[in-house]
Design a protein around this motif. Structure first.
Motif, PDB file in Angstrom:
ATOM      1  N   UNK A 327      14.305  41.953 -22.936  1.00 18.40           N
ATOM      2  CA  UNK A 327      15.678  41.607 -23.323  1.00 18.40           C
ATOM      3  C   UNK A 327      15.996  40.127 -23.090  1.00 18.40           C
ATOM      4  N   UNK A 328      15.014  39.364 -22.603  1.00 14.43           N
ATOM      5  CA  UNK A 328      15.245  37.937 -22.335  1.00 14.43           C
ATOM      6  C   UNK A 328      15.147  37.139 -23.630  1.00 14.43           C
ATOM      7  N   UNK A 329      16.197  36.376 -23.929  1.00 14.36           N
ATOM      8  CA  UNK A 329      16.206  35.551 -25.140  1.00 14.36           C
ATOM      9  C   UNK A 329      15.955  34.077 -24.837  1.00 14.36           C
ATOM     10  N   UNK A 419       8.158  27.336 -11.701  1.00 18.20           N
ATOM     11  CA  UNK A 419       9.377  27.688 -12.442  1.00 18.20           C
ATOM     12  C   UNK A 419       9.208  27.367 -13.931  1.00 18.20           C
ATOM     13  N   UNK A 420       8.580  26.220 -14.213  1.00 13.68           N
ATOM     14  CA  UNK A 420       8.379  25.809 -15.595  1.00 13.68           C
ATOM     15  C   UNK A 420       7.460  26.783 -16.333  1.00 13.68           C
ATOM     16  N   UNK A 421       6.324  27.161 -15.723  1.00 14.05           N
ATOM     17  CA  UNK A 421       5.395  28.084 -16.373  1.00 14.05           C
ATOM     18  C   UNK A 421       6.016  29.461 -16.579  1.00 14.05           C
ATOM     19  N   UNK A 422       6.771  29.931 -15.571  1.00 12.89           N
ATOM     20  CA  UNK A 422       7.434  31.230 -15.699  1.00 12.89           C
ATOM     21  C   UNK A 422       8.452  31.192 -16.837  1.00 12.89           C
ATOM     22  N   UNK A 423       9.232  30.121 -16.915  1.00  9.92           N
ATOM     23  CA  UNK A 423      10.225  29.994 -17.981  1.00  9.92           C
ATOM     24  C   UNK A 423       9.562  29.942 -19.345  1.00  9.92           C
ATOM     25  N   UNK A 424       8.445  29.230 -19.441  1.00  9.55           N
ATOM     26  CA  UNK A 424       7.734  29.121 -20.719  1.00  9.55           C
ATOM     27  C   UNK A 424       7.259  30.484 -21.196  1.00  9.55           C
ATOM     28  N   UNK A 425       6.630  31.254 -20.296  1.00 11.61           N
ATOM     29  CA  UNK A 425       6.111  32.566 -20.675  1.00 11.61           C
ATOM     30  C   UNK A 425       7.235  33.534 -21.053  1.00 11.61           C
ATOM     31  N   UNK A 426       8.328  33.502 -20.287  1.00  8.72           N
ATOM     32  CA  UNK A 426       9.434  34.417 -20.566  1.00  8.72           C
ATOM     33  C   UNK A 426      10.153  34.017 -21.851  1.00  8.72           C
ATOM     34  N   UNK A 427      10.271  32.710 -22.078  1.00 10.03           N
ATOM     35  CA  UNK A 427      10.934  32.232 -23.297  1.00 10.03           C
ATOM     36  C   UNK A 427      10.100  32.572 -24.529  1.00 10.03           C
ATOM     37  N   UNK A 428       8.791  32.459 -24.405  1.00  9.10           N
ATOM     38  CA  UNK A 428       7.916  32.771 -25.531  1.00  9.10           C
ATOM     39  C   UNK A 428       7.817  34.264 -25.763  1.00  9.10           C
ATOM     40  N   UNK A 429       8.175  35.052 -24.764  1.00  7.55           N
ATOM     41  CA  UNK A 429       8.183  36.496 -24.951  1.00  7.55           C
ATOM     42  C   UNK A 429       7.177  37.199 -24.065  1.00  7.55           C
ATOM     43  N   UNK A 430       7.506  38.408 -23.695  1.00  7.25           N
ATOM     44  CA  UNK A 430       6.603  39.237 -22.903  1.00  7.25           C
ATOM     45  C   UNK A 430       5.757  40.072 -23.845  1.00  7.25           C
ATOM     46  N   UNK A 431       4.445  40.010 -23.679  1.00  5.92           N
ATOM     47  CA  UNK A 431       3.563  40.776 -24.546  1.00  5.92           C
ATOM     48  C   UNK A 431       3.815  42.274 -24.359  1.00  5.92           C
ATOM     49  N   UNK A 432       3.877  42.981 -25.492  1.00  5.60           N
ATOM     50  CA  UNK A 432       4.117  44.425 -25.445  1.00  5.60           C
ATOM     51  C   UNK A 432       2.956  45.132 -24.759  1.00  5.60           C
ATOM     52  N   UNK A 433       1.748  44.654 -24.996  1.00  9.85           N
ATOM     53  CA  UNK A 433       0.559  45.213 -24.364  1.00  9.85           C
ATOM     54  C   UNK A 433      -0.336  44.064 -23.943  1.00  9.85           C
ATOM     55  N   UNK A 434      -1.064  44.217 -22.842  1.00 12.91           N
ATOM     56  CA  UNK A 434      -1.929  43.130 -22.393  1.00 12.91           C
ATOM     57  C   UNK A 434      -3.045  42.832 -23.383  1.00 12.91           C
ATOM     58  N   UNK A 435      -3.478  41.586 -23.408  1.00 13.37           N
ATOM     59  CA  UNK A 435      -4.569  41.180 -24.288  1.00 13.37           C
ATOM     60  C   UNK A 435      -5.638  40.486 -23.460  1.00 13.37           C
ATOM     61  N   UNK A 436      -6.846  40.500 -23.984  1.00 15.07           N
ATOM     62  CA  UNK A 436      -7.940  39.808 -23.322  1.00 15.07           C
ATOM     63  C   UNK A 436      -8.675  38.969 -24.354  1.00 15.07           C
ATOM     64  N   UNK A 437      -9.026  37.756 -23.957  1.00 15.63           N
ATOM     65  CA  UNK A 437      -9.812  36.891 -24.837  1.00 15.63           C
ATOM     66  C   UNK A 437     -11.264  37.337 -24.745  1.00 15.63           C
ATOM     67  N   UNK A 438     -11.784  37.911 -25.842  1.00 13.85           N
ATOM     68  CA  UNK A 438     -13.146  38.442 -25.839  1.00 13.85           C
ATOM     69  C   UNK A 438     -14.117  37.520 -26.566  1.00 13.85           C
TER      70      UNK A 438
END
Length: 617
Positions: A327-329, A419-438
């Protein structure tokens, strides 16, 4: 009269050729090594930032061509890549962590061409250099999240309808509901079947208990997986934008994989940190009646969960989630009134209402902010799905002082970078499901330049051989065909430069060479047909007319079948295959125009409606 076009047809051919030349022209000016500077908060940059960049570069004696505003960003152009790389570290250090300084290649297109929308072709990863990631989405976690949310919805709805239940919990891939009597189960099943049509409800009497199970329908299962994949693609695109990458490629591959290509990016560590991170927040109530020490010893009260803060101190939380990071915009990092790092959060309408309703009845109680990450465990073997470890950490516990709304803040962070990294990730959105770089590969800019050089050489040599052959074998008509081939090349480049999203790749260069051969092939069919008509005793004007008319069906059939193949390649291909398909489709359309309409216009201008004794063919 035979072999005469009306004036509008000549003007149409001339107009198409001129437009092709005009939009192909930006590719002659090349690109400048550049730095693309943007504000990580998404705010517009000020003139002071531009002046600061100039002062820093002049102080360190790094030569630059220009510094200017480009939309909401600052673009710094350099003479060579050595100056560009030196300047990146200097500028990034001077501006601080609130700015994104990305390497880029800026088109050197003149202003008058930019004014009419002219720009050079977009180059793919194999020509420009950059990073390629292949990511896999954990669909099991997406399904688990959906079931967990449904459990909360079931509880809320049954309480609202005053239907008593003994317990509701998730069991693997379904939900188990238990009731005290048959009447309550019947009411619950009737209500839930009506309001949750995407679930299958089945009675499950075990040991005299009145229970039932709810399982997702196949349609709901597929929708959940599709939603998780599409939402993750959208969020990854947002994160790519946060990196400041120009012309990125983010697309799906199969049912659970995502391809990310970042042209011009060489910092793989930073890209992986931002793209691969799976971060979100949960807001939960602290169980103030529970004993943290006893919970740490294994005595966790029912309905509670034991977590730890950054200092490894136990915190007992209610399992019920008040609100999630979905719900974070917006999220911005800053300092509070005591110069401590904080993240200011803005919620959407639904999240704001939920937070407001919950906090109005819980003023004076403690609420915790839980930071959640999914970290990959090991590297999956071939055919195996990636495994993730869920890491939950309490980053803040605060007393609710008053009723909260859509805007509030998180404190308790160690430093401004966190704080900056947390804000960046939350602003860009929370992934619905985890991903892995394969899968990961990095292509250096020097290799991209080498690919361009070799591809260009192959195209030039191939074209020269074609031109010489046509000129020798078909004489004047061969010269006309050669002119059509060159115009065909210009139209392809112009179209690739003009069409949004079209990207030139190394296979795309092969597609250009192939379509030039096809354009010559069409002219060969026409010219041979004209020869046959002349040998059959037709007049020159009639032979030209019949040659074009009777060869058209053969040329059309051959091009249509190739076009169908190109469309299929575009539909099911990815990356370079798509680039080849796009170039091939554009080339087919251009070759049909130049080989039939274009050469016919020139032939009509030279020989049409005139008394001609012989043809140079």
């Amino acid at each position: 009269m035979l072999n005469r076009y009306p004036l509008w047809k000549y003007l149409l051919v001339l107009f198409v050729i001129v437009i092709g030349f005009l939009y192909a022209a930006p590719n002659l000016y090349g690109e400048d090594p550049a730095l693309q500077v943007s504000n990580s908060h998404g705010d517009a940059l000020q003139v002071q930032s531009l002046d600061q960049i100039k002062d820093v570069l002049e102080k360190d004696k790094i030569p630059f061509k220009s510094v200017s505003f480009d939309d909401s960003q600052i673009l710094v152009r350099f003479h060579d890549t050595d100056d560009q790389l030196k300047a990146q570290g200097v500028v990034a250090k001077a501006l601080g962590s609130n700015y994104v300084v990305a390497l880029n290649l800026a088109p050197a297109t003149p202003a008058w061409l930019k004014a009419i929308g002219g720009s050079p072709m977009k180059l793919g990863l194999d020509l420009r250099g950059g990073i390629h990631f292949q990511m896999q989405v954990d669909m099991n976690e997406a399904i688990n999240k959906t079931l967990a949310q449904t459990v909360q919805d079931f509880r809320t709805d049954l309480r609202t309808e005053r239907i008593r239940y003994s317990g509701i919990r998730q069991q693997k891939d379904q939900i188990y509901l238990q009731f005290r009597n048959e009447e309550s189960r019947t009411k619950a099943m009737s209500y839930l079947r009506e309001h949750y049509r995407d679930f299958l409800f089945t009675e499950a009497n075990q040991g005299g208990r009145f229970a039932m199970t709810a399982a997702m329908t196949q349609k709901k299962l597929q929708e959940t997986q599709e939603y998780a994949l599409q939402q993750n693609i959208t969020i990854i695109r947002n994160r790519v934008n946060e990196l400041g990458v120009s012309e990125p490629l983010v697309q799906r591959q199969g049912a659970d994989r995502i391809i990310v290509e970042l042209p011009g990016v060489q910092d793989a560590t930073r890209a992986k940190e931002i793209l691969g991170a799976t971060a979100t927040l949960e807001f939960r109530m602290v169980d103030e009646n529970a004993d943290p020490a006893a919970a740490a010893a294994g005595q966790v009260p029912p309905g509670d969960q034991l977590l730890y803060n950054k200092n490894d101190q136990p915190v007992v939380l209610k399992k019920q989630v008040i609100l999630t990071g979905n719900h974070i915009t917006d999220a911005q990092s800053a300092f509070d009134e005591y110069s401590r790092p904080q993240v200011s959060i803005k919620l959407d309408g639904s999240g704001g209402n939920r937070m407001s309703e919950f906090t109005k009845d819980n003023v004076g109680k403690a609420m915790a902010t839980v930071f959640i990450q999914y970290k990959p465990v090991g590297k999956p073997k071939a055919g195996e799905k990636p495994k993730f470890k869920k890491v939950e950490e309490v980053i803040n516990v605060a007393t609710i002082q008053s009723r909260l709304g859509r805007n509030f803040r998180i404190t308790g962070l160690e430093n401004i970078n966190e704080a900056h990294n947390l804000a960046l990730l939350l602003r860009a959105g929370a992934l619905i499901a985890p991903i892995q770089i394969i899968g990961e590969s990095t292509i250096g800019p020097s290799l991209g330049q080498q690919n361009i050089k070799h591809g260009f050489q192959a195209m030039v040599y191939g074209t020269l051989i074609l031109l010489v052959f046509m000129m020798i074998y078909y004489r004047k008509f061969g010269l006309i065909a050669n002119l059509a081939v060159l115009c065909n090349l210009v139209l392809i480049v112009g179209a690739m430069s003009l069409i949004p999203g079209a990207t030139m790749t190394l296979p795309g260069i092969a597609g250009m060479v192939l379509t030039m051969g096809m354009a010559v092939d069409a002219n060969v069919l026409i010219f041979e047909r004209i020869r046959e008509e002349l040998n059959a005793g037709r007049g020159i004007q009639q032979a030209i007319s019949l040659g074009y008319e009777r060869a058209f069906s053969t040329i059309a059939d051959a091009n249509v079948t190739t076009l169908i193949s190109a469309v299929i390649l575009f539909a099911i291909g990815t990356g370079s295959v798509k680039g080849f398909a796009v170039t091939l489709m554009i080339g087919i359309a251009a070759s049909m125009f130049t080989a039939i309409t274009g050469t016919r216009a020139i032939v009509n201008l030279i020989w049409g409606g005139k008394r001609v004794k012989s043809l140079s063919i």
